[in-house]
Design a protein around this motif. Structure first.
Motif, mmCIF file in Angstrom:
data_model
loop_
_atom_site.group_PDB
_atom_site.id
_atom_site.type_symbol
_atom_site.label_atom_id
_atom_site.label_comp_id
_atom_site.label_asym_id
_atom_site.label_seq_id
_atom_site.Cartn_x
_atom_site.Cartn_y
_atom_site.Cartn_z
ATOM 1 N N PRO A 89 22.671 24.080 -71.330
ATOM 2 C CA PRO A 89 23.623 23.566 -70.349
ATOM 3 C C PRO A 89 23.827 24.572 -69.216
ATOM 4 O O PRO A 89 23.751 25.783 -69.415
ATOM 5 C CB PRO A 89 24.916 23.384 -71.146
ATOM 6 N N GLY A 90 24.091 24.042 -68.040
ATOM 7 C CA GLY A 90 24.275 24.913 -66.884
ATOM 8 C C GLY A 90 23.054 24.847 -65.993
ATOM 9 O O GLY A 90 22.000 24.324 -66.364
ATOM 10 N N GLY A 91 23.169 25.394 -64.804
ATOM 11 C CA GLY A 91 22.067 25.300 -63.866
ATOM 12 C C GLY A 91 21.856 23.846 -63.481
ATOM 13 O O GLY A 91 22.766 23.160 -63.044
ATOM 14 N N GLY A 92 20.659 23.361 -63.701
ATOM 15 C CA GLY A 92 20.373 21.967 -63.380
ATOM 16 C C GLY A 92 20.611 21.015 -64.516
ATOM 17 O O GLY A 92 20.368 19.809 -64.379
ATOM 18 N N ASN A 93 21.058 21.505 -65.661
ATOM 19 C CA ASN A 93 21.248 20.651 -66.833
ATOM 20 C C ASN A 93 22.729 20.329 -67.029
ATOM 21 O O ASN A 93 23.533 21.215 -67.314
ATOM 22 C CB ASN A 93 20.709 21.343 -68.098
ATOM 23 N N GLU A 94 23.064 19.061 -66.887
ATOM 24 C CA GLU A 94 24.439 18.632 -67.097
ATOM 25 C C GLU A 94 24.776 18.663 -68.583
ATOM 26 O O GLU A 94 23.988 18.204 -69.419
ATOM 27 C CB GLU A 94 24.634 17.214 -66.557
ATOM 28 N N ALA A 95 25.938 19.194 -68.930
ATOM 29 C CA ALA A 95 26.331 19.338 -70.335
ATOM 30 C C ALA A 95 26.845 18.013 -70.885
ATOM 31 O O ALA A 95 28.003 17.889 -71.304
ATOM 32 C CB ALA A 95 27.384 20.427 -70.478
#
Length: 408
Positions: free
Chosen positions: A236-242
């Motif tokens: 999670p974080g960066g371009g990855n939605e949690a």
């Protein structure tokens, strides 16, 4: 196969087991010339004692050598037999999508029907009904492959997604039943299909199936590296939605990495990965079942206990087990609970408490009998319990051991 002479059937199964005539002859205590004559039909196989010895070496039912349907056990928990193994193998060896590239695709089943069948298969697995599942898998695999080969456009992605799930189901149940090579093949197929489905989370959870198969085959180090690599891509974080689904897949990659690290005795890495998974479980906020992971705070504790068992710390595993909240544990599906009780049986056995080890096996059997009666690791634990029990074992243990086919 049924119409082939018996010698040709012997040659066929020898080839499937990748044995040379010389190796086969050596194991049988015969000459290579004798084997060659039998396989060419020059020499007759007319002694049942020799037939049974050949069947034992080739690991097939003697009825297969005689060209008959093998006898199936009448036990309702019949886990898997040679016929089912071969049918699943044959289904995994199909390449419908490649054939469709050159020829007309097979008529695909409706995707709505496939969705229902795949969901039912997942539930069958998570309720621990392995015998029922293995009997259904060959047709489910063929139907999913036909759908994957037969649809285009957006439907093609959904069909690939469903096929990827079926491969994962097959890999999971085959690994539990000790068919590790087939489990690896199915898991590897699931990763390839996930790329066509254009779903990173499906690919992520497929990775855990590959790694589980690698660990079962005695290859925990590459399993650890692969789990961690893909977990880092999905973190999670960066371009990855949690999202809940991402947190679930990410958390399971870390937990399976922890199990691989435990298998090689790396307790520091086990702790780091479980802590990372705990952060994901906290963000998730509860036990859920996205992508059929059963991920959440309770499943995290189950893996913490399982990792302790793999590290040889049965006492720690029992401590973790005793602090798990009963309502949360009882809310999990039967496969997860029975699997955990099997792990805790191993933990009790490690600390010499065979009475409680046996009790855990009995509790697991009441929840999901196939998880206890069908898994090779459960048979090992039961053998250990019987061997270390002073005097005759309690009647419930003796009865379960008889159902499992386990003796002292």
């Amino acid at each position: 196969m049924d119409e082939l002479p018996i010698g040709r059937r012997v040659a066929y199964w020898r080839g499937r087991r990748k044995m040379s005539q010389q190796v086969f002859a050596d194991r049988l205590g015969k000459s290579k010339s004798w084997v060659d004559k039998v396989e060419r039909g020059v020499r007759r196989l007319d002694k049942f004692s020799v037939l049974y010895e050949i069947a034992d070496i080739l690991q097939v039912d003697v009825q297969l050598l005689l060209g008959k349907d093998p006898e199936r056990r009448t036990d309702a928990l019949n886990c898997i037999d040679q016929v089912e193994v071969q049918e699943i193998r044959a289904a995994l060896e199909r390449y419908d999508s490649m054939s469709a590239y050159f020829d007309a695709a097979p008529y695909p089943p409706p995707l709505a029907d496939m969705r229902k069948a795949v969901n039912h298969a997942w539930l069958t697995y998570q309720y621990g009904r392995y015998g029922m599942l293995t009997r259904a898998l060959p047709k489910l695999l063929r139907d999913a492959q036909a759908a994957d080969a037969g649809y285009g456009g957006d439907q093609a992605r959904e069909a690939a997604h469903l096929l990827g799930q079926v491969y994962q189901i097959a890999s999971s149940v085959l690994r539990k039943l000790g068919e590790c090579d087939l489990a690896w093949l199915a898991a590897d197929r699931s990763m390839a299909v996930a790329q066509r489905a254009d779903d990173p989370l499906l690919a992520g959870i497929a990775t855990t199936r590959v790694c589980n198969a690698l660990v079962a085959m005695g290859r925990p180090r590459p399993a650890l590296e692969l789990n961690v690599t893909i977990a880092n891509r999905l973190a999670p974080g960066g371009g990855n939605e949690a999202s809940p689904a991402l947190l679930s897949v990410y958390g399971m990659l870390l937990l399976q990495g922890a199990m691989a690290a435990a298998r090689i005795g790396d307790s520091a890495t086990v702790g780091d990965l479980i802590n990372g998974a705990q952060e994901a479980a906290t963000l998730l906020g509860g036990d859920q079942n996205h992508y059929w992971t059963s991920f959440g705070p309770t499943n995290l504790e189950l893996h913490r206990a399982a990792a302790a068992v793999e590290l040889g710390d049965g006492g720690r595993a029992v401590e973790v087990h005793q602090r798990i909240q009963e309502p949360a544990f009882n809310a999990l599906l039967p496969e997860r609970r029975a699997h955990h009780l099997l792990d805790i049986a191993r933990g009790f056995a490690q600390v010499g408490d065979v009475a409680n080890a046996g009790e855990m096996l009995l509790r697991g059997d009441r929840l999901a009998p196939s998880e206890i009666r069908c898994r090779p690791i459960a048979h090992e634990v039961m053998s250990d319990v019987l061997r270390r029990t002073r005097g005759a074992p309690p009647s419930p243990i003796a009865e379960l051991a008889e159902h499992m086919g386990v003796g002292v």
